[in-house]
Design an enzyme around this catalytic site. Structure first.
Site, PDB file in Angstrom:
ATOM      1  N   ASP A   1      -0.072  13.134 -15.045  1.00 13.84           N
ATOM      2  CA  ASP A   1       0.592  13.550 -16.458  1.00 13.84           C
ATOM      3  C   ASP A   1       0.149  13.091 -17.485  1.00 13.84           C
ATOM      4  OD1 ASP A   1       3.480  12.438 -17.012  1.00 13.84           O
ATOM      5  OD2 ASP A   1       1.470  11.164 -16.238  1.00 13.84           O
TER       6      ASP A   1
ATOM      7  N   HIS B   1       0.699   0.315 -17.595  1.00  6.60           N
ATOM      8  CA  HIS B   1       1.424   1.204 -16.639  1.00  6.60           C
ATOM      9  C   HIS B   1       0.339   1.878 -16.026  1.00  6.60           C
ATOM     10  CE1 HIS B   1       4.976   0.705 -18.272  1.00  6.60           C
ATOM     11  NE2 HIS B   1       5.442   1.141 -19.153  1.00  6.60           N
TER      12      HIS B   1
HETATM   13  O1  RIB Z   1       7.056   4.652 -16.294  1.00  8.48           O
HETATM   14  C1  RIB Z   1       5.475   5.227 -17.326  1.00  8.48           C
HETATM   15  C2  RIB Z   1       5.022   6.179 -16.428  1.00  8.48           C
HETATM   16  O2  RIB Z   1       5.394   7.049 -16.903  1.00  8.48           O
HETATM   17  C3  RIB Z   1       3.473   6.166 -16.578  1.00  8.48           C
HETATM   18  O3  RIB Z   1       2.357   6.644 -15.690  1.00  8.48           O
HETATM   19  C4  RIB Z   1       3.650   6.734 -18.405  1.00  8.48           C
HETATM   20  O4  RIB Z   1       1.870   7.956 -18.534  1.00  8.48           O
HETATM   21  C5  RIB Z   1       3.727   7.889 -17.707  1.00  8.48           C
HETATM   22  O5  RIB Z   1       4.017   9.168 -16.448  1.00  8.48           O
HETATM   23 CA    CA Z   2       1.318   8.870 -16.287  1.00  9.31          CA
END
Ligand code: RIB
Ligand code: CA
Length: 317
Positions: free
Chosen positions: A10, A241
Site C-alpha cells: 500500500d 516497518h
Molecule cells: O504499521 C506500519 C504498517 O502500516 C506499514 O506497512 C506502513 O506502510 C503501513 O502500511
Molecule cells: Ca505498508
C-alpha cells in the site's frame, strides 16, 4: 538460488523503501507487486507501485490491483498525515507511463503460487485483504506457497494505529485472523521488532549523497514521513516497518522468533485489530489447533539498516 517473491503493498513511504530494498537484493526475484488500500486508496497504491518500478527501471514486473475495502467493515481511510496526500511524502511525481495488468491481485497470487508449488514467498506489507481473498479463492495455496512473511501485528507491545492495534492488522482484522489461521507458515514481523529498528536522520541523510534514482527518491520522500515520526514518537528519524519484513526474507538470522499461535481481535471493542499470541499450556480454546506463527521478538536493527543501505546505494544500477 534466488527466492521468488510477490510483494503485496500500500505504498506508502516505507513500502517504497522496502520495494527498492527487495529489487536491489540478489537473493530475491520480485515476480510481481499486488496493491491494496491502507496508507492510500488502492488506485493511488497502484499508481505509486507503477511509479516505483519505473524509478527502479523495472517496469517489466507486473502490478496487479487488489481490494479497495476490507472483508467486512468499511475502510477507515488513508493516512495523509503519515505518508502525504500522494502516499510519497507529498513530492510532485509524474504519472506512470506503465499500466497495471488486468488480472486482479487475488487471482494473480493464486495463479503464480499454483504454477510454482513451493517456490513463492508472499510478502504482505499492508492490510491482509488480498491474501485472505486469495485463500478463499483457492485454499490450496496454503500448501503450495513457500512462506508468508508479513509486516504487521504487535504481540507483546502497544499498537500504532490505536493503543491496541498495528495499522495493517487494524485495517482488516477479519482478513488477518484468516491469514494467521490458515495451514501455511507465516512469519509476523510486527511492531515488537520494527519499533526497535531506528533509522536516524544521519542514516537517512546518506541516501541524499548517492546519485542513483532509487536513493534520490528515498531522500525526497522521507523528510515528511520522518517529521511525523519525530513529532509522534519524539525519536530521531523513523522506525523501519516494511523493510524489516524484506530483511527477514533475505536473512532471518537478523531476528529472534518465538513460535506461537496467533488470534486477532475481530470485535468492535477498543482492542479491535490486536494480535494476541497464544501463551501458556494448556492453550485457551480460541488458540487451540491453530498453526504456529514465527513471531519476531528481537532484531539486530543496526545490521538491518546497513544491509538496506548497501543494497539500495551500493549494489543498485
Ligand atoms: O504499521 C506500519 C504498517 O502500516 C506499514 O506497512 C506502513 O506502510 C503501513 O502500511
Ligand atoms: Ca505498508
Amino acid at each position: 538460488m534466488t527466492r521468488k517473491v510477490i510483494i503485496d503493498t500500500d505504498p506508502g513511504v516505507d513500502d517504497a523503501m522496502a520495494i527498492f530494498f527487495a529489487l536491489c537484493s540478489p537473493e530475491l526475484d520480485v515476480i510481481g507487486l499486488t496493491t491494496v488500500f491502507g496508507n492510500v486508496h488502492t488506485d493511488l497504491a497502484t499508481t505509486n507501485a507503477l511509479r516505483l518500478l519505473e524509478i527502479a527501471g523495472r517496469s517489466d514486473i507486473p502490478v496487479a490491483q487488489g481490494a479497495d475495502a476490507p472483508l467486512v467493515r468499511p475502510y477507515g481511510g488513508p493516512v495523509p498525515y503519515v505518508h502525504g496526500e500522494d502516499g510519497q511524502g507529498n513530492v510532485p511525481l509524474p504519472p506512470p507511463s506503465s499500466k497495471a495488468i488486468e488480472t486482479q491481485a487475488a487471482v494473480f497470487i493464486v495463479e503464480q503460487i499454483m504454477r510454482a508449488p513451493g517456490e513463492i514467498t508472499l510478502v504482505p506489507l499492508g492490510p491482509l485483504t488480498n491474501i485472505a481473498l486469495a485463500l478463499r479463492l483457492e485454499p490450496r495455496i496454503a500448501h503450495n506457497v513457500r512462506e508468508v512473511v508479513l509486516m504487521g501485528g504487535n504481540a507483546l507491545c502497544p499498537g500504532n494505529a490505536t493503543p491496541a492495534a498495528e495499522a495493517n492488522i487494524h485495517n482488516d482484522p477479519e482478513a488477518a485472523d484468516l491469514v494467521f489461521g490458515a495451514p501455511w507458515q507465516v512469519t509476523m514481523v510486527g511492531l515488537d521488532v520494527t519499533h526497535r529498528v531506528n533509522m536516524t536522520r544521519a542514516h537517512l541523510e546518506r541516501y541524499a549523497q548517492v546519485d542513483k534514482p532509487m536513493a534520490q527518491h528515498i531522500a525526497r520522500i522521507t523528510p515528511f514521513y520522518r517529521d511525523f515520526f519525530e513529532k509522534t514518537y519524539h525519536c530521531d528519524g523513523i522506525y523501519v516497518h516494511d523493510s524489516s519484513a524484506v530483511a527477514y526474507v533475505i536473512d532471518p538470522s537478523l531476528f529472534k522468533v518465538e513460535r506461537w499461535p496467533v488470534r486477532v481481535d475481530t470485535s468492535s471493542g477498543v482492542s479491535r485489530g490486536k494480535t494476541w499470541p497464544g501463551l501458556g499450556d494448556p492453550l485457551p480454546p480460541p488458540w487451540q489447533g491453530r498453526p504456529l506463527v514465527n513471531v519476531c521478538v528481537e532484531v539486530d536493527g543496526e545490521r538491518l539498516i546497513e544491509m538496506e543501505y548497501e543494497r539500495v546505494c551500493q549494489s543498485s544500477p
